[in-house]
Design an enzyme around this catalytic site. Structure first.
Site, PDB file in Angstrom:
ATOM      1  N   HIS A  75       0.850  -1.183   0.000  1.00 25.49           N
ATOM      2  CA  HIS A  75       0.000   0.000   0.000  1.00 25.49           C
ATOM      3  C   HIS A  75       0.893   1.244   0.000  1.00 25.49           C
ATOM      4  CE1 HIS A  75      -3.958  -1.915   1.702  1.00 25.49           C
ATOM      5  NE2 HIS A  75      -3.455  -2.565   0.669  1.00 25.49           N
ATOM      6  N   TYR A 202      -9.184   5.572   7.133  1.00 26.63           N
ATOM      7  CA  TYR A 202      -9.329   6.019   8.512  1.00 26.63           C
ATOM      8  C   TYR A 202     -10.367   7.136   8.495  1.00 26.63           C
ATOM      9  CZ  TYR A 202      -5.041   3.546   9.890  1.00 26.63           C
ATOM     10  OH  TYR A 202      -4.096   2.581  10.151  1.00 26.63           O
ATOM     11  N   PRO A 291      -3.752   0.484  18.551  1.00 28.57           N
ATOM     12  CA  PRO A 291      -3.538  -0.026  17.193  1.00 28.57           C
ATOM     13  C   PRO A 291      -3.632   1.021  16.096  1.00 28.57           C
ATOM     14  CG  PRO A 291      -5.748  -0.550  17.933  1.00 28.57           C
ATOM     15  CD  PRO A 291      -5.050   0.072  19.108  1.00 28.57           C
ATOM     16  N   LYS A 295       1.707   0.155  14.959  1.00 29.59           N
ATOM     17  CA  LYS A 295       3.097   0.109  15.408  1.00 29.59           C
ATOM     18  C   LYS A 295       3.472  -1.162  16.180  1.00 29.59           C
ATOM     19  CE  LYS A 295       4.901   3.705  13.721  1.00 29.59           C
ATOM     20  NZ  LYS A 295       4.383   3.231  12.429  1.00 29.59           N
ATOM     21  N   TYR A 383       4.154   6.614   9.783  1.00 33.23           N
ATOM     22  CA  TYR A 383       3.333   5.440   9.501  1.00 33.23           C
ATOM     23  C   TYR A 383       4.141   4.372   8.769  1.00 33.23           C
ATOM     24  CZ  TYR A 383      -1.054   2.933   8.566  1.00 33.23           C
ATOM     25  OH  TYR A 383      -2.066   2.003   8.539  1.00 33.23           O
TER      26      TYR A 383
END
Length: 390
Positions: A75, A202, A291, A295, A383
């Protein structure tokens, strides 16, 4: 009592323990890994898995897994959705890195296969009851084997990699740790349906947070914010789909039979001490994170790299410099990851007691991130993961 001797006794056959055993093997350092679960339990317990760029490099370059590049899904970004619109954070364009969607149980399957093919010593179904003499040059692990007979493993070092509920956390950090409990949880489902979007979504809405993810071409993983004490069986399938759909306005979800549901509570923890003599804590035994920032497993493998370097230095030269410096070195990344996880969580979730000011401030923060290259770059950099120690 069965008595065994090894250089490094590793408690826990999760990603951290198995990867450390693999790296030590490549350096010619023997280890024994013990876990109270069976191999089947380890390989079939479905867990989330977003792998940072550096984690994938570690898996592939060390020879632990090539399947991640074949069966994993790369991704190059994520979507932040709010105010009814989606905003893509382009990792590849911003930082030249990516993440891979590859569930944790697949990583474990690869690591177990690699260790066994290399003649690795993994004791499934062995329950550790104590770590003794941690501060001495010869610590030991004691417990019951898979036949319920007593065992002792004598070692130069013991590595605690048995998770947040394992036996080693208290032995490695007897004074406890820093912790934070969040006032919400995630209601998670696995369903049989093709992906609803090419990348993770998200979504922060007036109705609450939702995360739209995937596991494969036929299975989706989805979450929505809920009360920590919610019974996962208290909602019907139609209520679950209505809740998810209401929180990702503008995206039509592919629905399908729900075959797993759970409620995931949000906690942060960092042990006061990451090392007690010759006992070193890694992974969830040392720290847990919410979550939201993806990580958990990545942070565990970053610990592994540091411990691998430290043990290689010790066994090659007798120097304890990296052993003694492990806690300080690991803590820097741990606290950065805690901050990022807290930041993503607080930006995307509304606390139960949030005021109108709080809600509008969060919206301003989201606009600041997607409207600023600097803001988007920070999210992309964190990220996809900071570089691992070399």
């Amino acid at each position: 009592m069965t008595t065994l001797r090894t250089r490094v006794a590793i408690v826990g056959a999760g990603p951290a323990g198995l990867m450390l055993s693999h790296l030590l093997h490549k350096a010619g350092i023997e280890s024994i890994v013990v876990d109270n679960r069976s191999r089947d339990e380890i390989e079939t317990t479905i867990r989330a898995g977003i792998l940072e760029h550096g984690t994938v490099e570690l898996l592939t370059e060390s020879g632990a897994s090539q399947r991640v590049l074949v069966d994993g899904h790369r991704h190059d970004g994520i979507e932040l959705r709010f105010d009814g619109a989606g905003h893509r954070i382009d990792f590849a364009e911003l930082v030249g890195r990516a993440v891979w969607l590859y569930p944790q149980h697949e990583v474990l399957t690869d690591l177990i296969a690699r260790r066994l093919a290399d003649g690795g010593d993994i004791r499934f179904g062995w329950q550790v009851t104590a770590v003794v003499n941690a501060e001495s040059p010869a610590p030991s692990v004691i417990g019951l084997d898979d036949d319920h007979q007593s065992f002792e493993i004598e070692a130069d070092f013991v590595i605690g990699a048995d998770g947040s509920r394992g036996i080693t956390r208290a032995a490695g950090s007897p004074t406890g740790g820093f912790s934070r409990e969040y006032p919400f949880a995630w209601f998670g489902i696995l369903c049989e349906a093709p992906p609803s979007a090419p990348e993770l979504i998200y979504s922060a809405s007036d109705a609450g947070f939702a995360l739209i993810s995937q596991r494969s071409a036929t299975v989706q993983r989805m979450y929505f914010q809920c009360e920590p004490g919610l019974d996962p069986n208290s909602l019907s399938d139609s209520e679950i789909w209505d809740t998810l759909q209401s929180r990702v306005a503008g995206t039509t979800l592919n629905e399908g039979p729900i075959f797993q549901r759970d409620v995931l509570r949000f906690r942060s923890f960092i042990a006061h001490e990451l090392r007690n003599g010759n006992l070193l804590l890694i992974g969830d035994a040392a720290h847990t994170v919410p979550p939201t920032g993806a990580k958990g497993m990545n942070l565990a493998l970053a610990d592994v790299v540091l411990v691998d370097h430290a043990l290689q230095e010790f066994f090659a030269t007798g120097s304890r410099t990296l052993i003694d410096g492990y806690a300080d070195a690991a803590s820097k990344r741990i606290w950065k990851a805690q901050h990022f996880s807290w930041w993503m969580t607080s930006m995307l979730h509304a606390a139960p007691d949030a005021s109108e000011f709080d809600l509008r401030r969060r919206l301003g923060e989201l606009h600041s991130v997607v409207g600023s290259r600097a803001g988007s770059t920070y999210l992309a950099e964190a990220y996809t993961g900071w570089p691992l120690a070399r």
